[in-house]
Write an enzyme that holds these catalytic residues in place. Sequence first.
Site, short mmCIF file in Angstrom:
data_model
loop_
_atom_site.label_atom_id
_atom_site.label_comp_id
_atom_site.label_asym_id
_atom_site.label_seq_id
_atom_site.Cartn_x
_atom_site.Cartn_y
_atom_site.Cartn_z
N TYR A 7 -4.19 10.06 11.84
CA TYR A 7 -4.94 10.17 11.13
C TYR A 7 -6.44 10.17 10.82
O TYR A 7 -6.74 9.90 9.78
CB TYR A 7 -3.89 9.49 9.62
CG TYR A 7 -3.92 7.58 9.83
CD1 TYR A 7 -3.14 8.03 10.46
CD2 TYR A 7 -5.14 7.64 9.42
CE1 TYR A 7 -2.03 6.46 10.36
CE2 TYR A 7 -4.69 6.16 9.34
CZ TYR A 7 -3.64 5.50 9.86
OH TYR A 7 -3.51 4.76 10.18
N GLY A 8 -6.62 9.04 11.03
CA GLY A 8 -8.50 8.31 11.54
C GLY A 8 -9.25 8.19 12.73
O GLY A 8 -8.96 9.75 13.30
N THR A 9 -9.63 7.68 13.40
CA THR A 9 -10.33 7.19 14.43
C THR A 9 -9.91 8.18 15.71
O THR A 9 -10.34 8.55 16.62
CB THR A 9 -10.49 6.04 15.45
OG1 THR A 9 -9.07 5.22 15.34
CG2 THR A 9 -11.03 5.44 13.38
N LEU A 10 -8.17 8.46 15.83
CA LEU A 10 -8.19 8.83 16.94
C LEU A 10 -8.36 11.09 16.63
O LEU A 10 -8.01 11.55 17.95
CB LEU A 10 -6.61 8.99 17.49
CG LEU A 10 -6.59 7.65 17.65
CD1 LEU A 10 -4.78 6.92 18.02
CD2 LEU A 10 -6.92 7.18 18.83
N GLU A 75 -4.68 0.00 18.57
CA GLU A 75 -4.22 -0.48 16.92
C GLU A 75 -4.00 -1.90 16.63
O GLU A 75 -3.20 -1.96 15.57
CB GLU A 75 -3.22 1.25 16.17
CG GLU A 75 -3.34 2.11 17.26
CD GLU A 75 -5.14 2.75 15.84
OE1 GLU A 75 -5.99 1.70 15.37
OE2 GLU A 75 -5.06 4.01 16.91
N1 PCA Z 1 -6.97 4.63 14.24
C1 PCA Z 1 -5.15 5.49 13.76
C2 PCA Z 1 -5.06 4.54 12.81
C3 PCA Z 1 -5.57 4.37 12.24
C4 PCA Z 1 -6.88 4.30 13.28
O1 PCA Z 1 -8.25 4.44 13.21
C5 PCA Z 1 -5.00 7.52 14.18
O2 PCA Z 1 -6.07 7.41 14.17
O3 PCA Z 1 -3.85 7.26 13.55
#
Ligand code: PCA
Length: 124
Positions: A7-10, A75
């Site tokens: 849900y984030g940087t991935l 993470e």
């Molecule tokens: N990376 C992981 C968890 C939070 C983040 O920035 C993600 O993208 O799900």
Amino acid sequence: MTLVFVYGTLKHGCCNHHYLTGQQFLGEARTAPGFTLYSLGDYPGLVHSGDPTRQVTGEIWSVTELCLAQLDQLEGVGEQLYKRVPISLAPPFDQTAAETYVYLQGIAGRTELGSDWRDNTNRP
Ligand code: PCA
């Protein structure tokens, strides 16, 4: 293989997306109600929401065990920054056994983002 909800940087277009190079993208998804995102600076953290209707958007990926180990390291799973746990997803993925990274540290003073997070990496 393990299914991971990111849900984030991935996500596609975001700064850590290259960690998913060579892995299988299964589609966009959102959590079941009861989750929200907080801003932790340059990245978000998913936590249980006080608003039971709130849902978080993201992507489902099928990843190898080697990739998963690298994601856990990224993470900070060993440092209790995030924990990888099973996540309930909304239909049509509600029967999908996916895991996600929930944020374990306090969110006092952090800004609530709600359902969506997107960084500016690769944006014009
Ligand atoms: N990376 C992981 C968890 C939070 C983040 O920035 C993600 O993208 O799900």
